[in-house]
Every structure is written in structure tokens, then in C-alpha cells.
Design a protein around this motif. Sequence first.
Motif, mmCIF file in Angstrom:
data_model
loop_
_atom_site.group_PDB
_atom_site.id
_atom_site.type_symbol
_atom_site.label_atom_id
_atom_site.label_comp_id
_atom_site.label_asym_id
_atom_site.label_seq_id
_atom_site.Cartn_x
_atom_site.Cartn_y
_atom_site.Cartn_z
ATOM 1 N N ALA A 81 0.492 -1.117 -0.431
ATOM 2 C CA ALA A 81 0.074 -0.179 0.709
ATOM 3 C C ALA A 81 0.574 1.461 -0.081
ATOM 4 N N SER A 82 1.915 1.278 0.282
ATOM 5 C CA SER A 82 2.756 2.611 0.729
ATOM 6 C C SER A 82 3.850 2.364 -0.336
ATOM 7 N N PRO A 83 3.621 4.029 -1.328
ATOM 8 C CA PRO A 83 4.200 3.853 -2.349
ATOM 9 C C PRO A 83 6.006 4.553 -2.040
ATOM 10 N N VAL A 84 6.545 4.415 -0.630
ATOM 11 C CA VAL A 84 7.719 4.590 -0.225
ATOM 12 C C VAL A 84 8.026 3.467 0.118
ATOM 13 N N SER A 85 9.495 2.240 1.105
ATOM 14 C CA SER A 85 9.697 1.876 1.432
ATOM 15 C C SER A 85 9.368 2.891 3.501
ATOM 16 N N LEU A 86 9.744 3.415 3.135
ATOM 17 C CA LEU A 86 9.726 5.303 5.027
ATOM 18 C C LEU A 86 8.429 4.698 5.364
ATOM 19 N N ALA A 87 7.605 4.477 4.695
ATOM 20 C CA ALA A 87 6.062 4.115 5.261
ATOM 21 C C ALA A 87 5.541 2.741 4.943
ATOM 22 N N PHE A 88 6.370 1.924 4.744
ATOM 23 C CA PHE A 88 5.896 0.718 4.933
ATOM 24 C C PHE A 88 4.690 0.139 5.902
ATOM 25 N N ALA A 142 6.443 12.504 -3.719
ATOM 26 C CA ALA A 142 6.520 11.569 -3.853
ATOM 27 C C ALA A 142 7.649 11.162 -5.514
ATOM 28 N N TYR A 143 8.094 12.150 -5.376
ATOM 29 C CA TYR A 143 8.781 12.156 -6.906
ATOM 30 C C TYR A 143 10.479 12.283 -6.209
ATOM 31 N N TRP A 144 10.358 12.460 -4.840
ATOM 32 C CA TRP A 144 12.034 12.532 -4.798
ATOM 33 C C TRP A 144 12.125 11.367 -4.130
ATOM 34 N N THR A 145 11.357 10.186 -3.218
ATOM 35 C CA THR A 145 11.640 9.585 -2.896
ATOM 36 C C THR A 145 11.268 7.892 -4.104
ATOM 37 N N GLN A 147 13.162 8.691 -6.684
ATOM 38 C CA GLN A 147 14.539 8.397 -7.426
ATOM 39 C C GLN A 147 15.395 7.102 -6.843
ATOM 40 N N LEU A 148 15.989 6.746 -7.528
ATOM 41 C CA LEU A 148 17.213 5.349 -7.432
ATOM 42 C C LEU A 148 18.791 5.741 -6.791
ATOM 43 N N SER A 149 19.014 7.110 -6.861
ATOM 44 C CA SER A 149 20.215 7.368 -5.966
ATOM 45 C C SER A 149 20.325 8.722 -5.755
ATOM 46 N N TRP A 150 21.083 8.274 -5.110
ATOM 47 C CA TRP A 150 21.565 9.851 -4.018
ATOM 48 C C TRP A 150 22.046 10.398 -4.465
ATOM 49 N N SER A 151 22.825 10.895 -5.456
ATOM 50 C CA SER A 151 22.987 11.934 -5.824
ATOM 51 C C SER A 151 21.753 12.449 -6.791
ATOM 52 N N ASN A 152 20.581 11.634 -7.775
ATOM 53 C CA ASN A 152 19.603 12.754 -7.568
ATOM 54 C C ASN A 152 18.760 12.762 -6.610
#
Length: 173
Positions: A81-88, A142-145, A147-152
Motif C-alpha cells: 500500500a505504501s508508495p515508499v519504503s519509509l511508510a511501510f 513522492a517524486y523525490w522518494t 529516485q534511484l540514486s542518492w546523487s539524484n
Amino acid sequence: REQDGSRRLLTDSSLRVPGTRGRVFAIGDCAGVEGAQLPPTASVAEQQAAYLTHCFNQHYCAFDPSTDADLPPPGPVRPAASPVSLAFFLDYLFTPTPAFRYVERGSLASLGSRAGVMDGSKSELGLPSVTGWAAIVAWRGAYWTKQLSWSNMLLIPMFWFKSAVLGRDISRF
């Protein structure tokens, strides 16, 4: 193999293509789950990928593919249900089932640099519908989370800040 009216591969509730002994899976907008009308969006494909990841790591890892046996259905899987792993913790709002279950999260859209729309009216997470500054903050988060790399993840807020202070760069090379 089989296709429904939308020309998608028809899968069972575990995202397995019928007639393949459970060894071929289809996800995303090329697949249609039997008995479910899912939109052909990235959100569906992302949740299907999370479902299959859990199935492979928790349920199918003990299966021996060198045998002629059919792959058994997976055990219970909690929907992503969570779009990001931080909100598991949002995943725990839903009961685990062996079948894939799509969770509607709502929709976000950016309307330029300082406005946006967030439609939570169909969301199963109880999200509100908002517009303006609050929606663009939700969209950027949502867009920021995603991203696949730390640099982005570091560069994107810098570009947003630069755009806010100096305006958009409209020159072409």
C-alpha cells in the motif's frame, strides 16, 4: 497465451499465466488479472512487482524448478500500500492474502512549479483531496522518494531551489 478484450495477457490471481505450470508471470500494463479491472498505470505495475518480490523471496525460494511439478500458489502476502519504503507501516492496514490485491493510493499531478492537484477521493488510504501548495509539496515528496540514486536525491532539491530563486532556465543550446 490467453488474452482478454484489452489484448492483455490474462493471469490468475497470483499473476501467473495459465497453461505454464505457474512458471511464467506477467505484470504491468501487458497483464490483466482474471476477475479484476486494473488501470494500466505504473502504480499497478509497482505493486505487482512488490507482490512478486515477496512471493519469490518468501514462498517460491524453496521450490525446485528442475522438477516437473507445478509451482504452488504463494502463501499470504500483504499488499504494497505504501508508495515508499519509509511508510511501510501503511501496508499493515491490509490483511495478507495469497492473491494479488491492488490498493488505490490516489492521484497526484504537478501544475507548474508552484501548484498541484492531489485527488484522494478514491484512495483506500484515507487521503484527502487538496490543491495548490499542499498538493505540490505532496507531489515533490513522492517524486523525490522515487529516485534511484542518492546523487539524484541530492540534486533534485537543489534544482528546485535554483528554479525558485532564479526562475526556470528557458535557454536552448
